[in-house]
Design a protein around this motif. Structure first.
Motif, short mmCIF file in Angstrom:
data_model
loop_
_atom_site.label_atom_id
_atom_site.label_comp_id
_atom_site.label_asym_id
_atom_site.label_seq_id
_atom_site.Cartn_x
_atom_site.Cartn_y
_atom_site.Cartn_z
N ASP A 180 31.30 39.68 31.33
CA ASP A 180 31.52 38.29 30.98
C ASP A 180 32.33 37.55 32.04
O ASP A 180 32.91 36.50 31.77
N SER A 181 32.42 38.11 33.24
CA SER A 181 33.19 37.47 34.30
C SER A 181 32.52 37.69 35.64
O SER A 181 31.59 38.47 35.77
N ARG A 182 33.01 37.00 36.63
CA ARG A 182 32.54 37.16 38.00
C ARG A 182 33.78 37.40 38.86
O ARG A 182 34.86 36.95 38.52
N VAL A 183 33.57 38.08 39.96
CA VAL A 183 34.69 38.35 40.86
C VAL A 183 34.59 37.39 42.05
O VAL A 183 33.56 37.29 42.69
N LEU A 184 35.69 36.70 42.31
CA LEU A 184 35.77 35.78 43.44
C LEU A 184 36.74 36.33 44.47
O LEU A 184 37.77 36.89 44.11
N GLU A 185 36.39 36.14 45.72
CA GLU A 185 37.31 36.43 46.81
C GLU A 185 37.85 35.08 47.27
O GLU A 185 37.09 34.25 47.76
N VAL A 186 39.12 34.85 47.03
CA VAL A 186 39.75 33.58 47.39
C VAL A 186 40.75 33.84 48.51
O VAL A 186 41.64 34.67 48.37
N ARG A 187 40.59 33.13 49.62
CA ARG A 187 41.53 33.23 50.73
C ARG A 187 42.27 31.90 50.83
O ARG A 187 41.67 30.86 51.07
N VAL A 188 43.58 31.96 50.64
CA VAL A 188 44.42 30.78 50.79
C VAL A 188 44.79 30.70 52.27
O VAL A 188 45.45 31.60 52.79
N ILE A 189 44.35 29.64 52.93
CA ILE A 189 44.51 29.54 54.38
C ILE A 189 45.78 28.76 54.74
O ILE A 189 46.67 29.30 55.39
N SER A 190 45.87 27.50 54.33
CA SER A 190 47.00 26.67 54.73
C SER A 190 47.09 25.42 53.86
O SER A 190 46.24 25.18 53.02
N ILE A 228 45.15 21.22 50.55
CA ILE A 228 45.13 22.69 50.63
C ILE A 228 43.78 23.11 51.20
O ILE A 228 42.74 22.52 50.89
N ASN A 229 43.81 24.11 52.07
CA ASN A 229 42.61 24.66 52.71
C ASN A 229 42.44 26.10 52.25
O ASN A 229 43.38 26.90 52.33
N LEU A 230 41.24 26.43 51.79
CA LEU A 230 40.97 27.78 51.33
C LEU A 230 39.51 28.12 51.50
O LEU A 230 38.70 27.25 51.82
N SER A 231 39.18 29.38 51.28
CA SER A 231 37.77 29.80 51.26
C SER A 231 37.53 30.57 49.97
O SER A 231 38.43 31.20 49.44
N VAL A 232 36.29 30.47 49.48
CA VAL A 232 35.90 31.15 48.25
C VAL A 232 34.54 31.79 48.46
O VAL A 232 33.65 31.19 49.07
N ARG A 233 34.39 33.00 47.94
CA ARG A 233 33.13 33.72 48.01
C ARG A 233 32.95 34.46 46.68
O ARG A 233 33.87 35.08 46.18
N VAL A 234 31.73 34.36 46.10
CA VAL A 234 31.42 35.19 44.93
C VAL A 234 31.07 36.56 45.48
O VAL A 234 30.20 36.69 46.34
#
Length: 178
Positions: free
Chosen positions: A5-15, A127-133
Motif C-alpha cells: 500500500d506504499s511506494r518507496v521514494l528516493e529523496v535527495r535534499v540538495i540545497s 528549496i532544491n531537491l531530487s525525487v525518484r520512485v
C-alpha cells in the motif's frame, strides 16, 4: 518498511536559497530540512548546515516510504535554535503528480525547486531537491498517477451518456477501476 500500500521514494535534499529570519535578516547558520510524507508520523531530517547561512547545502539522500493515497510530500527548512527550540524558516508541499505518473519512465530522476513559505504565508526562499520512485516499487510497476489522469492499461476506457445534455459527443469518460 515497504508494503503493497506504499511506494518507496528516493529523496535527495540538495540545497536552499535566500533564506531569512522574520523576512528581514538573512539566516546566519544552523539550517536543516525535515521531509515528511503525508499522513505518516515518520520524518527524515538532514544534518545541520552550520556554515551555509542563507544559502545552505546538504546533498543528503533519504528513502521515504510513502502511502499510495498520499497527495504530497512536505519539505520544511528549520533553524536549530537555543533554548527556544527549532524555528520553522519555510515549508513547501510537493505534489506527487510532479514526480509520478504520466509518460515518465520508471526510475526517472526529477530535479525540483520549490518556493518556501513561512508560518505567516510569506515567501521565504527556495528549496532544491531530487525525487525518484525506486524501481520495483508498486507505483513504478503500474504507472500510478495520483491525479488519476492516466494509467498503463490496455483495457479500453468506457464512456457514459450524459443525462439531459445534448452537446458535441455528449459523453463523460470514466477512469478504469481495478
Amino acid at each position: 518498511m515497504k508494503n503493497s500500500d506504499s511506494r518507496v521514494l528516493e529523496v535527495r535534499v540538495i540545497s536552499a536559497e535566500d533564506l531569512s529570519v522574520n523576512r528581514r535578516q538573512p539566516l546566519k547558520k544552523n539550517a536543516f530540512v525535515v521531509i515528511k510524507s503525508e499522513a505518516q508520523k515518520i520524518e527524515a531530517a538532514t544534518t545541520v548546515d552550520k556554515d551555509g547561512g542563507s544559502y545552505p547545502s546538504w546533498d543528503e539522500k533519504f528513502s521515504v516510504d510513502m502511502p499510495m493515497h498520499s497527495r504530497y510530500l512536505t519539505a520544511e527548512v528549520r533553524c536549530r535554535g537555543g533554548a527556544g527550540g527549532d524555528r520553522l524558516i519555510g515549508s513547501a508541499k510537493i505534489p506527487v503528480t510532479d514526480f509520478l505518473g504520466g509518460l515518465v519512465p520508471e526510475n526517472y530522476l526529477h530535479f525540483l525547486s520549490y518556493r518556501l513559505w513561512d508560518y505567516n504565508g510569506e515567501r521565504n526562499g527556495i528549496i532544491n531537491l531530487s525525487v525518484r520512485v525506486v524501481k520495483g516499487s508498486p507505483a513504478a510497476k503500474v504507472g500510478f498517477n495520483a491525479g488519476g489522469a492516466s494509467c498503463s492499461s490496455t483495457q479500453p476506457w468506457a464512456g457514459v451518456p450524459v443525462a439531459d445534455k445534448v452537446s458535441s459527443g455528449g459523453t463523460v469518460t470514466g477512469i478504469p477501476v481495478w
